[in-house]
Design a protein around this motif. Structure first.
Motif, mmCIF file in Angstrom:
data_model
loop_
_atom_site.group_PDB
_atom_site.id
_atom_site.type_symbol
_atom_site.label_atom_id
_atom_site.label_comp_id
_atom_site.label_asym_id
_atom_site.label_seq_id
_atom_site.Cartn_x
_atom_site.Cartn_y
_atom_site.Cartn_z
ATOM 1 N N ALA A 74 1.503 -0.937 -0.148
ATOM 2 C CA ALA A 74 -0.003 -0.384 0.028
ATOM 3 C C ALA A 74 0.722 1.316 0.189
ATOM 4 N N PRO A 116 -5.760 0.256 -3.414
ATOM 5 C CA PRO A 116 -6.331 -0.892 -2.008
ATOM 6 C C PRO A 116 -6.877 -1.813 -2.151
ATOM 7 N N ILE A 126 -5.298 -1.798 5.499
ATOM 8 C CA ILE A 126 -5.657 -1.085 3.906
ATOM 9 C C ILE A 126 -6.532 0.209 4.175
#
Lengths: 608, 312
Positions: free
Chosen positions: B147, B178, B251
């Motif tokens: 991420a 994401p 996330i």
């Protein structure tokens, strides 16, 4: 039944996948680019947008974590305060320490200093209805009322408004009634480890207290609307900072019909665009829990001409790395916090990075109830053994090494800075007082730290607190030969431990809410919820009382200096540093401001 | 079959009750409460708040009330997010979480399974090595690193590659980061799982028999090999869906997505009792349902698996 529950859950899950897909992007685009002359499609053509003459001025701001509430009367946190300061306006507005007329166009204080009369300007709420002195009476009584359970209701004690604190204290009525009902032999606290029972004496006291509390009603509070545009406040003692305090969100007006509207209970009206009527430069038009909010210029604001921003997009990003990346990517224009690791570089390189002193102190509490700290020489030795400059250098965010408890920024009656005038109380900014510390410790019977019992330094889990604790631990060891171990607890656990006094040396921090040193020193009196060291000195308390009762500013400050002298001579805490605040603001955002207490102000800001 | 399902449902309900009870006990035994603040509230104030939320009742009564509410599907009000019901919070949090979860799932299935199969069919060929190298990377790099990398490279860090927004789902491009970060691990795992399972199946006698019978190769693959090779994959996918849905909070935090995971984390630091309980129970129920669905799918793919034990 059970089957139904499960099926419903699955259905909810599946349905939500589809339900959530549709409107969001369109909706947000629409608020960002309101249709004025062109029909905005889902992806506006850049060229078309540029041709629009009245392109709204949009400011993207990271508010931080989702505020618990943005109702002025209920809010108790800085993130909520930052939003409220844009949507509401009190009697005055304060920018960088200057008190400016707000809803009050002017005010006068009586000769004895006990009556303050505010003359309100003719202004309206964002829905166009008139805003009067009666709105202030309503809002203030609501903020005090026990039923409102405002987190800041204790602040009324410091306002010195007649009857305000008494009315707030009627919150104790239900407890007293319960005690009286339980009667002699009733159990005091069912969850306590050792059961206690009410005695006849307890019941008598409760009955007397109850009788007294029942006399306090909204009618005994010293505020009244003389007419629609005159608001009069009666004080118990002359209070220099009273007018500047009026800029604080707790004292801003709220509209009764919004507050009491169906579906707006417990302050939710303030975050519901349909109900959120306000009186500040901006008005709430969208609120998405955990995501963000949208504020739009309030055309009914009395000074709407000077408001330069049309739309504020506020994001609730609590991860500093994410918001910092978004700022660098041009998606945000102002950050209240940046990743700690970036601060030294930003301070050195970025002209758009600002450091402000914050009116607060970072310190360590001695648990004054423990034998180990009973000797004042020991407490002083520990405090003097710390190289404060080294700590602030490591933190490198503009913190100021602490001498006493009152931070820089408070001016006394002669215009001198309280912090600078008060001095260092034998503490040195750097390691200059280490020799004195060693001498004191030897005098107390522990030459070279020999025989001094090992103790535990407690702080709440955070990298920053750990760094400071380790530095202090090392300084105790090298400078005094004293060993201690470090222990950290998760925030909520830590607060419980500290309040219960289950510690030897524990971290503390205090930020004040109004412009007088009494708000700092005033917490160290018995019964105050923030008196973590459990400090109890009658002379200190007498000095504070004398300072608050006098009408003479010279005496006021003389007594406050005296109070800090007594306090530092007892050294129930180890002051470490005075806080600083940082802001990263894009250079295209002009004329933004903040109050001395750190609340942001965009009332006259604009985007270049 | 009906008997089997009834039995499973009863067990599921009991499991949820046990989880709810354990959470309740643990939650109340940690120090601190929902009204613990930086600036501690005055005692009288805390009393008012506790009275309002019935936190002054004996614990056993609070437990009883909570369980009663649970059966009515009423998870109570949040203590910290003033004026918000937990049901409302979950309803708000599900769409974003479910959307990125669903896209991640689609990505995993449509890429992971074919890659695994291709890899197995081309065992020890360059394409196999490439796929396996990527899959190994995917399994070993944690999602938060992926991420952060995505944000760093594609959201401003590299000017030439500034294609994605850093946060939020307001633009369709916002999903890319994401979803990739969320899918990375499971995608790699499914690829590896499909590959090894496929290799295993290809060595079976019935594949050799099928080939010996002159059935066309693609038919052997489609009808016999792939179907059987997917059984372990399906077993994995059920819990994986639950894991994606419940494990996306990191996330969600990094990309600032207002999903259910973010609320969960926040509620624990805030000691927001009802939110902790509500989301835990919801997660538990979701997980159990997923496992149950997998068992059904399992039976459909493999007729040898019966719903009752010991009869086959």
């Amino acid at each position: 039944m059970k089957k139904v529950l499960l099926v419903l859950l699955v259905l909810a899950m599946v349905a939500s996948i589809f339900a959530g897909c549709t409107p969001e992007p369109v909706e947000v685009e629409a608020t960002e680019e309101p249709t004025e002359e062109v029909v905005v499609t889902e992806e506006p053509d850049e060229e078309v947008v540029e041709e629009v003459v009245d392109e709204p001025s949009v400011f993207n701001w990271n508010i931080g974590a989702d505020p618990k509430t943005i109702d002025p009367g209920l809010n108790g946190a800085s993130d909520g305060g930052n939003v409220i300061n844009q949507t509401f306006e009190g009697l005055v507005r304060e920018k960088s320490g200057t008190v400016l007329p707000g809803i009050a166009k002017d005010w006068e204080t009586s000769a004895d200093g006990l009556t303050v009369t505010f003359n309100l300007r003719e202004s309206t709420w964002s829905d166009g209805s008139p805003l009067t002195a009666h709105d202030f009476v309503y809002s203030w009584l609501r903020a005090m009322a026990p039923a409102t359970a405002s987190e800041y209701s204790w602040l009324w004690h410091y306002t010195n408004v007649v009857g305000a604190e008494d009315y707030v204290s009627t919150s104790a009525i239900s407890g007293l009634e319960a005690a009286i009902e339980a009667g002699v032999g009733g159990v005091v606290d069912e969850e306590a480890e050792e059961l206690e029972y009410y005695t006849q004496e307890d019941i008598d006291t409760a009955t007397a207290d109850l009788a007294e509390l029942q006399m306090y009603t909204p009618d005994t509070v010293g505020i009244r609307a003389v007419d629609d545009l005159t608001f009069e406040v009666t004080l118990t003692d002359p209070t220099d900072y009273f007018v500047s305090l009026m800029a604080f969100y707790h004292f801003m007006p709220v509209k009764q019909s919004s507050v009491e509207a169906a579906g707006g209970e417990e302050g939710t009206w303030a975050s519901n665009p349909d109900l959120a009527v306000s009186n500040g430069p901006f008005v709430l038009t969208d609120y998405r829990i955990g995501d963000g909010l949208v504020l739009e210029k309030n055309e009914n604001y009395w000074s709407a001409d000077t408001v330069g921003i049309d739309i504020i997009n506020g994001a609730f990003i609590d991860d500093q790395n994410t918001s910092f990346a978004a700022y660098n990517n041009g998606e945000l224009d102002l950050l209240n916090t940046v990743p700690t690791a970036e601060i030294p570089r930003l301070m050195a390189e970025d002209p758009n990075f600002y450091v402000f002193p914050l009116l607060g102190t970072y310190y360590y509490n001695f648990n004054m109830d423990l034998e180990i700290w009973s000797d004042v020489r020991v407490r002083k030795a520990l405090s003097m053994a710390i190289d404060r400059e080294k700590i602030t250098e490591v933190l490198a965010s503009g913190q100021v090494p602490a001498g006493g408890f009152v931070p820089p920024g408070f001016l006394d009656n002669e215009g001198r800075d309280f912090f600078a005038t008060a001095g260092m109380y034998g503490l040195s900014i750097d390691d200059g007082s280490v020799a004195d510390a060693q001498a004191l410790l030897a005098e107390a019977g522990y030459p070279g730290g020999e025989g001094f019992p090992e103790f535990v330094m407690l702080y709440n889990t955070s990298e920053g607190h750990q760094t400071i604790a380790e530095l202090i631990q090392e300084m105790f060891k090298t400078n005094l030969g004293i060993e201690c171990t470090l222990e950290n607890q998760e925030w909520a656990v830590f607060q419980d431990t500290r309040t219960q006094g289950n510690y030897e040396l524990a971290r503390g921090g205090w930020l004040t809410d109004f412009m007088d040193p009494s708000g700092m020193l005033g917490i160290f009196v018995p019964g105050n919820a923030y008196n973590d060291p459990n400090y109890d000195n009658a002379d200190f308390q007498a000095a504070l009382i004398a300072a608050s009762e006098t009408t003479d500013p010279a005496v006021h400050f003389e007594k406050l200096y005296e109070a800090q002298d007594i306090f530092m001579n007892d050294m129930p805490i180890i002051p470490i540093y005075h806080y600083s605040a940082t802001i990263l603001a894009r250079e295209t955002l002009v004329d933004w401001d903040r109050s001395v207490l750190g609340t942001l102000d965009f009332s006259s800001a604009y985007m270049e | 079959m009906a008997k089997y399902f009834i039995k499973r449902f009863v067990v599921a309900i009991i499991t949820i009750l046990i989880i709810a009870t354990l959470t309740f006990v643990m939650m109340h035994s940690i120090p601190g409460g929902p009204f613990t603040r930086e600036k501690a509230l005055p005692e009288a104030q805390i009393q008012i708040l506790e009275e309002k939320y019935h936190l002054d009742d004996p614990l056993i009564k609070q437990y009883g009330d909570y369980m009663a509410g649970l059966f009515r599907l009423d998870l109570g009000p949040s203590f910290v997010k003033i004026g918000v019901e937990v049901n409302e919070l979950i309803a708000l949090g599900i769409p974003p979480t479910a959307k990125i979860g669903l896209f991640a799932l689609i990505l995993i299935v449509i890429l992971g399974i074919p890659f695994g199969i291709i890899s197995a069919l081309k065992q020890n060929k360059p394409i196999d090595y490439i796929v396996m190298f990527m899959a190994t990377l995917g399994v070993t790099i944690p999602s938060f690193v992926v991420a952060t990398l995505i944000i760093f490279v594609f959201a401003g860090g590299v000017p030439a590659l500034n294609w994605l927004p850093t946060f939020g789902l307001t633009s369709p491009l916002g999903y890319i980061g994401p979803v990739l970060a969320l899918a990375g691990y499971s995608l790699s795992f499914v690829t590896r799982l499909t590959r090894s399972s496929m290799l295993e199946v290809l060595r079976q006698d019935y594949i050799r028999t099928a080939r010996a019978n002159g059935i066309r190769e693609y038919k052997v693959m489609a009808k016999h090999a792939i179907k059987n090779a997917l059984i372990p994959v399906i077993t994995y996918i059920g819990p994986m869906i639950a894991a994606i849905m419940t494990g996306s909070f990191v996330i969600e935090k990094i990309f600032h997505i207002p999903g259910i995971g973010g609320y969960f984390i926040e509620s624990i630091t805030n000691r927001d009792y009802t939110v902790i309980m509500g989301i835990t129970v919801f997660y538990a129920a979701f997980y159990i349902i997923m496992v149950l669905l997998v068992d059904v799918a399992y039976a459909l793919v493999d007729p040898r698996i019966k719903f009752t034990k010991g009869k086959s």
